[in-house]
Write a protein that holds these residues in place. Structure first.
Motif, PDB file in Angstrom:
ATOM      1  N   ILE A  63     -18.018 -17.399  26.674  1.00  0.00           N
ATOM      2  CA  ILE A  63     -18.264 -15.958  26.683  1.00  0.00           C
ATOM      3  C   ILE A  63     -19.705 -15.737  26.237  1.00  0.00           C
ATOM      4  O   ILE A  63     -20.044 -15.913  25.072  1.00  0.00           O
ATOM      5  CB  ILE A  63     -17.298 -15.209  25.744  1.00  0.00           C
ATOM      6  CG1 ILE A  63     -15.845 -15.515  26.101  1.00  0.00           C
ATOM      7  CG2 ILE A  63     -17.541 -13.705  25.822  1.00  0.00           C
ATOM      8  CD1 ILE A  63     -14.829 -14.869  25.161  1.00  0.00           C
ATOM      9  N   VAL A  65     -18.810 -16.462  31.378  1.00  0.00           N
ATOM     10  CA  VAL A  65     -18.565 -15.039  31.606  1.00  0.00           C
ATOM     11  C   VAL A  65     -19.652 -14.252  30.889  1.00  0.00           C
ATOM     12  O   VAL A  65     -19.850 -14.412  29.683  1.00  0.00           O
ATOM     13  CB  VAL A  65     -17.177 -14.620  31.079  1.00  0.00           C
ATOM     14  CG1 VAL A  65     -16.939 -13.142  31.372  1.00  0.00           C
ATOM     15  CG2 VAL A  65     -16.086 -15.478  31.702  1.00  0.00           C
ATOM     16  N   ALA A  74     -21.234 -10.247  30.487  1.00  0.00           N
ATOM     17  CA  ALA A  74     -21.018  -8.834  30.791  1.00  0.00           C
ATOM     18  C   ALA A  74     -22.198  -8.227  31.541  1.00  0.00           C
ATOM     19  O   ALA A  74     -22.018  -7.299  32.339  1.00  0.00           O
ATOM     20  CB  ALA A  74     -20.768  -8.060  29.498  1.00  0.00           C
ATOM     21  N   VAL A 132     -19.015  -8.483  34.445  1.00  0.00           N
ATOM     22  CA  VAL A 132     -17.649  -8.070  34.110  1.00  0.00           C
ATOM     23  C   VAL A 132     -17.350  -8.529  32.684  1.00  0.00           C
ATOM     24  O   VAL A 132     -17.317  -9.733  32.423  1.00  0.00           O
ATOM     25  CB  VAL A 132     -16.606  -8.661  35.084  1.00  0.00           C
ATOM     26  CG1 VAL A 132     -15.214  -8.099  34.766  1.00  0.00           C
ATOM     27  CG2 VAL A 132     -16.978  -8.369  36.518  1.00  0.00           C
ATOM     28  N   VAL A 175     -15.364  -9.408  29.122  1.00  0.00           N
ATOM     29  CA  VAL A 175     -14.065  -9.907  28.664  1.00  0.00           C
ATOM     30  C   VAL A 175     -13.365  -8.795  27.892  1.00  0.00           C
ATOM     31  O   VAL A 175     -13.979  -8.113  27.058  1.00  0.00           O
ATOM     32  CB  VAL A 175     -14.250 -11.143  27.766  1.00  0.00           C
ATOM     33  CG1 VAL A 175     -12.930 -11.561  27.121  1.00  0.00           C
ATOM     34  CG2 VAL A 175     -14.837 -12.292  28.566  1.00  0.00           C
ATOM     35  N   THR A 176     -12.091  -8.606  28.147  1.00  0.00           N
ATOM     36  CA  THR A 176     -11.323  -7.589  27.431  1.00  0.00           C
ATOM     37  C   THR A 176     -10.313  -8.184  26.466  1.00  0.00           C
ATOM     38  O   THR A 176      -9.829  -7.493  25.572  1.00  0.00           O
ATOM     39  CB  THR A 176     -10.575  -6.686  28.418  1.00  0.00           C
ATOM     40  OG1 THR A 176      -9.729  -7.493  29.264  1.00  0.00           O
ATOM     41  CG2 THR A 176     -11.549  -5.900  29.277  1.00  0.00           C
ATOM     42  N   LEU A 209     -10.523 -10.459  32.101  1.00  0.00           N
ATOM     43  CA  LEU A 209     -11.719  -9.667  32.355  1.00  0.00           C
ATOM     44  C   LEU A 209     -11.347  -8.226  32.663  1.00  0.00           C
ATOM     45  O   LEU A 209     -10.181  -7.908  32.959  1.00  0.00           O
ATOM     46  CB  LEU A 209     -12.515 -10.262  33.518  1.00  0.00           C
ATOM     47  CG  LEU A 209     -12.868 -11.747  33.421  1.00  0.00           C
ATOM     48  CD1 LEU A 209     -13.786 -12.138  34.578  1.00  0.00           C
ATOM     49  CD2 LEU A 209     -13.522 -12.063  32.089  1.00  0.00           C
TER      50      LEU A 209
END
Length: 406
Positions: free
Chosen positions: A148, A171, A173, A205, A207-208, A223
């Motif tokens: 991340i 990943v 954002a 995108v 990370v949630t 995501l």
């Protein structure tokens, strides 16, 4: 004589102690650090150490150096400052008096408030203990890993893990890699490089959630677009936060870090600050900046040592940075513009390239990959005065030729 107390045993704190002795300071010097062992280098943690696990190679100096230099190493944590009495309280209950205090507390990894962020299998990379845990947790070939954060640390680790044979997904954002640090041209080249290495990239995108298995261990991430990415290990590399709590509790001025002036003095003239935790007025832009850079921390330390030994001068070193990712060495001279401005991409011999970043007709930052001569020329030229488009164009865009031409 109470002497100088340095709070923070990282590279900046070490350099402050060493530079005081090099500059002839004869009073007591005490270096307080809350990690065990000798002060060590952090940059190799995300690269060489993950490969060979040799912690001994990280030490900045052997134990004998501190004894020979009369530098007292204290393994403890500073908990409070009494500015009126000029004393530092430690977690052990010990109190250290000081004539001058240097704060070098560094920074800590940012931890976004995501569901599952504290699950086993979610690791960070900041200290030797972090790197040791990460190395031990590195899964075998073909195992999935999620990183991340697409900044320096995340990408350095991704390259190492990919060389280990892991299936790596980064990943980020933001819409591109290293967006805070480099131009869009350099970002695009590194995207292609990592994709060629076999790293999967999910850009733009956030990370949630960190997904967990029935035992509560991390098994991947979710995501914002609903995608789920599996990961036997999740590395969190989304930046750092300056450690300002000690200074703030003592009433020192804070402005995106411990606020210091051009001489690296805080709002208390008996206290200096350096490194990742301090913000200072950049001598070129006059804007307050905070640099997350080993080189900046060591340059700060040298400037403070000179001031404390009778040779004060405003801090004016040119910032520079680097990152090793696979067989590419990225080097940056100067501060990137706060907004994307005019850039020029130059391909260089042996697969290297350079990106020149301009503000108007003045060169303010140079990014190079596998081009050490251009990088060193950029540092010399940017430190010595303005570099104009006309001057560089006369040397066909070659900084090395411009530096040689004087």
């Amino acid at each position: 004589m109470a002497g100088v107390v340095i709070v923070g045993g990282g590279q900046g704190g070490f350099q402050a102690a060493a530079s005081l002795r090099q500059e002839g300071y004869e009073g007591p010097v005490t270096l307080v650090g809350d990690e065990p062992g000798l002060p060590y280098q952090r940059p190799p943690l995300s690269k060489a150490y993950l490969k060979d696990g040799d912690a001994a190679r990280l030490a900045l100096r052997p134990q004998a150096f501190y004894a020979a230099s009369d530098i007292a190493l204290v393994h403890d944590r500073a908990t409070a400052l009494d500015r009126d009495a000029r004393k530092v309280a430690l977690a052990s209950g010990r109190v250290l008096p000081y004539d001058h205090l240097i704060l070098a507390p560094g920074a800590r990894n940012a931890r976004p408030p995501l569901p599952g962020i504290d699950a086993p299998g979610v690791l960070g990379l900041r200290t030797l203990a972090d790197a040791r845990a990460l190395r031990e947790a590195l899964p075998g070939p073909d195992a999935p890993i999620v990183v991340i954060g697409g900044g320096f640390i995340g990408l350095e680790f991704a390259a190492v893990a990919r060389a280990h044979g892991c299936a790596v997904t980064v990943v980020e954002a933001a819409p591109r890699l290293m967006s805070r640090a480099v131009s869009s041209e350099t970002s695009a080249r590194f995207r292609a490089k990592h994709e060629a290495l076999g790293v999967a990239l999910a850009l733009g995108v956030p990370v949630t959630e960190v997904l967990t298995d029935p035992a509560g261990r991390a098994r991947g991430v979710a995501l914002a677009d609903g995608t789920e990415i599996p990961g036997a290990l999740v590395l969190l590399a989304v930046g750092v936060r300056p450690n300002v709590e000690l200074a703030q509790a003592a009433g020192l001025d804070i402005a995106d870090g411990i606020a210091v002036d051009a001489h690296l003095l805080t709002s208390d003239p008996a206290i200096s600050a350096l490194g990742d935790a301090c913000s200072f007025p950049d001598p070129r832009t006059r804007q307050r900046v905070r640099l997350e850079s080993v080189q900046a921390a060591t340059d700060h330390a040298r400037a403070i040592a000179r001031r404390l030994t009778g040779r004060p001068a405003p801090y004016a070193a040119l910032p520079w940075f680097w990152s090793d990712q696979a067989d590419w060495k990225l080097q940056i001279a100067g501060l990137p513009p706060r907004e994307e401005t005019a850039t020029e991409l130059h391909d260089l011999p042996r697969g290297g390239f350079a990106v020149h970043r301009w503000e108007g007709d003045v060169l303010v930052c140079v990014e190079t990959v596998n081009a050490p001569a251009e990088h060193m020329a950029a540092r010399r030229l940017l430190a010595s005065g303005p570099v104009t488009r006309a001057a560089l164009a006369a040397q066909e865009g070659s900084l090395a030729r411009l530096a040689k031409a004087g």
